[in-house]
Design a protein around this motif. Sequence first.
Motif, PDB file in Angstrom:
ATOM      1  N   LEU A  56       0.592  -2.927  -6.314  1.00 35.67           N
ATOM      2  CA  LEU A  56       0.940  -1.691  -5.632  1.00 35.67           C
ATOM      3  C   LEU A  56      -0.368  -0.912  -5.513  1.00 35.67           C
ATOM      4  O   LEU A  56      -0.961  -0.514  -6.524  1.00 35.67           O
ATOM      5  N   PHE A  57      -0.826  -0.751  -4.301  1.00 35.34           N
ATOM      6  CA  PHE A  57      -2.165  -0.221  -4.080  1.00 35.34           C
ATOM      7  C   PHE A  57      -2.057   1.203  -3.561  1.00 35.34           C
ATOM      8  O   PHE A  57      -1.686   1.429  -2.410  1.00 35.34           O
TER       9      PHE A  57
ATOM     10  N   SER B  98      -8.870   2.843   5.165  1.00 35.22           N
ATOM     11  CA  SER B  98      -9.546   1.590   5.491  1.00 35.22           C
ATOM     12  C   SER B  98      -9.367   0.575   4.370  1.00 35.22           C
ATOM     13  O   SER B  98      -9.197  -0.618   4.622  1.00 35.22           O
ATOM     14  N   VAL B  99      -9.383   1.057   3.119  1.00 36.82           N
ATOM     15  CA  VAL B  99      -9.192   0.148   1.985  1.00 36.82           C
ATOM     16  C   VAL B  99      -7.771  -0.403   1.982  1.00 36.82           C
ATOM     17  O   VAL B  99      -7.550  -1.604   1.795  1.00 36.82           O
ATOM     18  N   VAL B 100      -6.811   0.467   2.225  1.00 38.75           N
ATOM     19  CA  VAL B 100      -5.415   0.033   2.228  1.00 38.75           C
ATOM     20  C   VAL B 100      -5.206  -0.995   3.329  1.00 38.75           C
ATOM     21  O   VAL B 100      -4.536  -2.008   3.152  1.00 38.75           O
TER      22      VAL B 100
ATOM     23  N   GLY C 219       0.829  -1.202   0.000  1.00 40.04           N
ATOM     24  CA  GLY C 219       0.000   0.000   0.000  1.00 40.04           C
ATOM     25  C   GLY C 219       0.856   1.241   0.000  1.00 40.04           C
ATOM     26  O   GLY C 219       1.940   1.261   0.574  1.00 40.04           O
ATOM     27  N   LEU C 220       0.365   2.281  -0.679  1.00 36.61           N
ATOM     28  CA  LEU C 220       1.043   3.561  -0.659  1.00 36.61           C
ATOM     29  C   LEU C 220      -0.024   4.602  -0.317  1.00 36.61           C
ATOM     30  O   LEU C 220      -0.953   4.824  -1.096  1.00 36.61           O
ATOM     31  N   VAL C 221       0.055   5.188   0.866  1.00 33.12           N
ATOM     32  CA  VAL C 221      -0.973   6.153   1.261  1.00 33.12           C
ATOM     33  C   VAL C 221      -0.354   7.538   1.395  1.00 33.12           C
ATOM     34  O   VAL C 221       0.829   7.685   1.657  1.00 33.12           O
TER      35      VAL C 221
ATOM     36  N   LEU D  98      -2.563  -0.144  -8.797  1.00 33.47           N
ATOM     37  CA  LEU D  98      -3.962   0.267  -8.653  1.00 33.47           C
ATOM     38  C   LEU D  98      -3.962   1.677  -8.070  1.00 33.47           C
ATOM     39  O   LEU D  98      -3.737   1.869  -6.877  1.00 33.47           O
ATOM     40  N   ASP D  99      -4.153   2.654  -8.946  1.00 36.49           N
ATOM     41  CA  ASP D  99      -4.057   4.051  -8.526  1.00 36.49           C
ATOM     42  C   ASP D  99      -5.454   4.539  -8.155  1.00 36.49           C
ATOM     43  O   ASP D  99      -6.232   4.917  -9.016  1.00 36.49           O
TER      44      ASP D  99
END
Lengths: 530, 315
Positions: free
Chosen positions: A474-475, A481-483, A310-312, A443-444
């Motif tokens: 790569l999300f 919450s999704v990540v 995940g990338l937040v 997934l951007d």
Amino acid sequence: MALLSIENLNLSIHGIDILRDVSMSVEAGKVLGVIGESGSGKSMTANAVMQLLPNGTDCSGTILLEGQNLLDLHEGQMNRLRGKDIGMVFQEPMTALNPVKTIGAQVAETLLIHKAASKPEALRIARETLNRVGLPEDRFPMSRYPHELSGGQRQRVVIAMAIALKPKLLIADEPTTALDVTTQAQILRLLKRLIQEDDMGLILITHDLAVVSDMADDMVIMQNGVVVEQGPAATLYRDMQHPYTKALFEASSHIPDRDYADERGADPLLEVRNVIRDYTLPRTKLFAAPGYFRAVNDVSFVINRGESLGLVGESGCGKSTLTRALLGLEPVQSGDILFDGDPVVKNGLVVPDIRRKMQVVFQDPYGSFNPRHKVSRLITEPYHLLPSSPTGADRDRAIAEALESVDMPASAAEKYIHEFSGGQRQRIAIARALIIRPELIILDEAVSALDVSVRAQVLDLLSDLSDRFGLTYLFISHDLSVVRAITDRVLVMKSGKVVERGATEDVFENPQHAYTKTLIDAAPQLPDVA
Amino acid sequence: MLRYSLKRFLSLLISLLVASIVIFVVIEIVPGDPATYMLGINAQEDTIAALREELGLNASKLERYWNWLSGMMVGDFGTSYTYRSPVNELIGDRIWVSLPLALIALTLSTAIAFPIGIIAASRRGSVTDMSVMGATQLGVAIPNFWFAMILVLIFAINLRWFASGGFPGWDEGVFAGLKALTLPAIALALPQASILARVMRTSLLDTLSEDFVRTARAKGLSKAKALRRHALRNALIPVLTIIGLQFSFMLAGAIIIENVFYLPGLGRLIFQSISQRDLIVVESVVMLLVFAVVLVNFFVDLTYALVDPRLRGRQ
């Protein structure tokens, strides 16, 4: 008596029923949360209260504001009422303000329109109102234009316009959907403070159960133009009756069933080493060297095969720039991007053989397809990356397989994209990414524009595909919450830098960096109803 | 705003320089010797030589370009071969027909198009909208010279309200001058007004569906007020672009109308110069028209910035 009470509201547009027997009410000083997915009629209910309806609309029932039926008023009377007794805040702060007028003039206009004050007096009140919504004079003079403000600041201006005349009722239609989590938390706090100070009633319309849970005194759940359940927020969460409410609640906190990556061992697939991406700024002086903006600042990370990373980060943190750099769409100023040990870009050119192993799914399921092509052509677009692409029966088989793997019928290939819903389009976008058998899918914000129930289905699909095809993700998302639901490890980005990284649960349970803590605190939480 | 204006001004100067080079080169690459070309195939050798000397054709190309350019800067456009008089005098006489004609036509076209476009947009889909749009469709389709002849037929020949052509000169009084320009201006303006009205309508409809118009309505503005105070100014940018183009067209492209009405304007001058192969006049008048067009676009650019604060840049 309730401040606003809607009773048996029926609404149709050109004979098509939009709302059926909708009833709800809100008290002064209280918050009514109206929750529903797209097409549930929640915004149309708000528009009916404002009587801002498209041509060909038929309304029946009653909408009583302090005992007066708004449906009996003619247009002139409604004009006098809008802005004065009812204020409204909309979803898109970026486009809700007139770009050619100053913010001061736009707030003062609310007062001037209703002849509530002389011009100097109106400007004085506008100034006060802007101060009240958190736009102090020294940093936000009234001569500012909307384009000089950020999204959150613009939303504050819109709120100032809506409350300048201290209306009795405020309607906020998805007021924070387009904003970052920290900004969202600020705007929600602001709204809450304002209704307490002015004893306004607030109708808060949203698709996000978590947003309402912190705010609302009462809740209304809508589906397909009908109110399916309503009641005090405190009891409704504990005591949900309608299956749709339960489904909505479950979908909002949905965690897909998936194999976790740590079982598979570490085998680096994508390595990012010290990547820097600078943008040149426009020259400020004719002969001075142009400045630059460092969008991605010395970022390094590894994605292991089969892992979901995940990338937040909030808007402007550099996550989209990084995505484009990974895909070789933009040059980097320094650093290496290696896929399976080989550089993605060689001599300034993307290596097709490597690029075809990386595919991307973007946020907007409406804008990322050419509307004039059939689905068969749309999903075979990545074929240009192959040295020789399949033709004839092979091509048809590949299309059918790709569609079926995302649970779409093969017959969808002959249709055009406008024939599909948002969730179906996002499935097609995933099929487009899958068709050339990539190893990594980026997934951007791929599920950000979807309704919660559809989002839950797409998340399930993604985790299923990852298990079946051994895909690596790569999300990228601003939605924590999704990540949390779909990643093994997570990176937190701020101002171009990775400020925290670690196993997803560790980071969420025990954040180390101050910024991560802020983000997690700001994210609205669903109450526990175990 | 100052930075923006300076930038636009710089681009104006560069456009003019490039245009002057293009015009000069085009006239240069016309096959054969300009003097021979101007005098025709039966001319005597010594006549050609004399003309070459007179035109300054014996100097180097660079020198001639510089002489032409520097001459224009001080208002010396050279001497017309056919008219035997300085080109700036020729232009001076005619510009006082062409410029007022273009200005009147532009004012007229704007004055007609704005209300029509606004009414059509605010009553979208109504009978008014459809009939007005039908009429503008007709206006766009009708060739202006044909329309000019119809005007002459009705107002000059049948009703005898106006002369069918010619220009008495401003010495005869402002009224007489304006009267002579009325029919040509209408003939020029109506087709342009039709185009402009359609652009205005489309642009306004786009703007009316913007979020900020809805915000304005939620503040309590009536439909009409929201249109006037919020939509109109935002809808102006594409309209201004068209107005800029139309002014250029009316100034430079009035050749046909000037011929129909026998008006001694720039259009006729350039038409006659071309048929008489008076290259010096052609060269200079074309340059002048380019100057006018570039200047108009410069002003349109400045108006953009007045209308839209986003173009002004940071203060």
